[in-house]
Design a protein around this motif. Sequence first.
Motif, PDB file in Angstrom:
ATOM      1  N   UNK A  37       0.842  -1.192   0.000  1.00 54.81           N
ATOM      2  CA  UNK A  37       0.000   0.000   0.000  1.00 54.81           C
ATOM      3  C   UNK A  37       0.881   1.247   0.000  1.00 54.81           C
ATOM      4  N   UNK A  38       0.515   2.222  -0.830  1.00 52.20           N
ATOM      5  CA  UNK A  38       1.254   3.487  -0.864  1.00 52.20           C
ATOM      6  C   UNK A  38       0.297   4.626  -1.183  1.00 52.20           C
ATOM      7  N   UNK A  44      -5.426   0.026  -0.654  1.00 51.19           N
ATOM      8  CA  UNK A  44      -5.080  -1.272  -1.230  1.00 51.19           C
ATOM      9  C   UNK A  44      -5.415  -2.428  -0.297  1.00 51.19           C
ATOM     10  N   UNK A  45      -4.977  -2.374   0.956  1.00 50.63           N
ATOM     11  CA  UNK A  45      -5.175  -3.493   1.880  1.00 50.63           C
ATOM     12  C   UNK A  45      -6.660  -3.717   2.131  1.00 50.63           C
ATOM     13  N   UNK A  46      -7.391  -2.658   2.392  1.00 49.74           N
ATOM     14  CA  UNK A  46      -8.823  -2.839   2.667  1.00 49.74           C
ATOM     15  C   UNK A  46      -9.555  -3.370   1.432  1.00 49.74           C
ATOM     16  N   UNK A  47      -9.139  -2.955   0.247  1.00 49.98           N
ATOM     17  CA  UNK A  47      -9.771  -3.468  -0.971  1.00 49.98           C
ATOM     18  C   UNK A  47      -9.489  -4.962  -1.153  1.00 49.98           C
ATOM     19  N   UNK A  48      -8.246  -5.360  -0.951  1.00 47.46           N
ATOM     20  CA  UNK A  48      -7.884  -6.782  -1.067  1.00 47.46           C
ATOM     21  C   UNK A  48      -8.639  -7.604  -0.029  1.00 47.46           C
ATOM     22  N   UNK A  49      -8.680  -7.107   1.190  1.00 48.70           N
ATOM     23  CA  UNK A  49      -9.351  -7.832   2.266  1.00 48.70           C
ATOM     24  C   UNK A  49     -10.866  -7.901   2.019  1.00 48.70           C
ATOM     25  N   UNK A  50     -11.445  -6.838   1.479  1.00 44.38           N
ATOM     26  CA  UNK A  50     -12.879  -6.876   1.171  1.00 44.38           C
ATOM     27  C   UNK A  50     -13.193  -7.900   0.087  1.00 44.38           C
ATOM     28  N   UNK A  51     -12.330  -8.012  -0.903  1.00 46.46           N
ATOM     29  CA  UNK A  51     -12.506  -9.051  -1.932  1.00 46.46           C
ATOM     30  C   UNK A  51     -12.404 -10.431  -1.275  1.00 46.46           C
ATOM     31  N   UNK A  52     -11.435 -10.578  -0.383  1.00 43.21           N
ATOM     32  CA  UNK A  52     -11.282 -11.836   0.359  1.00 43.21           C
ATOM     33  C   UNK A  52     -12.574 -12.170   1.108  1.00 43.21           C
TER      34      UNK A  52
END
Length: 157
Positions: A37-38, A44-52
């Motif tokens: 994430x930058x 980025x992290x919250x988007x990836x985790x939400x997809x998860x």
Amino acid sequence: MLGFGADLLWADMNRLLAFLFHQGVLDEQFLQLQQLQDDTSPNFVSEVVNIYFQESEKLLTNLRQLLMEREFCDYKKMGIHLNQMMGSSSSIGAKRLTNVCVAFRASADQNNRAGCLRALEMLEHEYCYLKNKLHELFQMEQQRALAEGVRYPVNNQ
């Protein structure tokens, strides 16, 4: 919450993360995800985790449905869903969830319906716990960003 200052929120976030690592809920893979994430992708992290979480909901539903079939339980299909859940949990650093999937898979491999039902209950518990804690973390992160005056680009579609 200790306060609305960015420093206090940062400290709260670090305490929550330390707690989750200490409890074995998360592992170093989560830290590696955070390093991706930058400023160009602040969510980025919250988007990836939400997809998860979206994909995991589907897998949990499929596992529940398979276990509710009284006459015939497709353990092979269950194993496929569990492999997917294990892989995605591992990729976001959800250590305890991954471990529960391993135990669940062992019960499925043995065609042990009672063991699978217990494992599903544990899996759902760990999933809800992880989801709640990461939601808490992401809320703190949003509040910290607001406290720092960070502006995210608006996505007009």
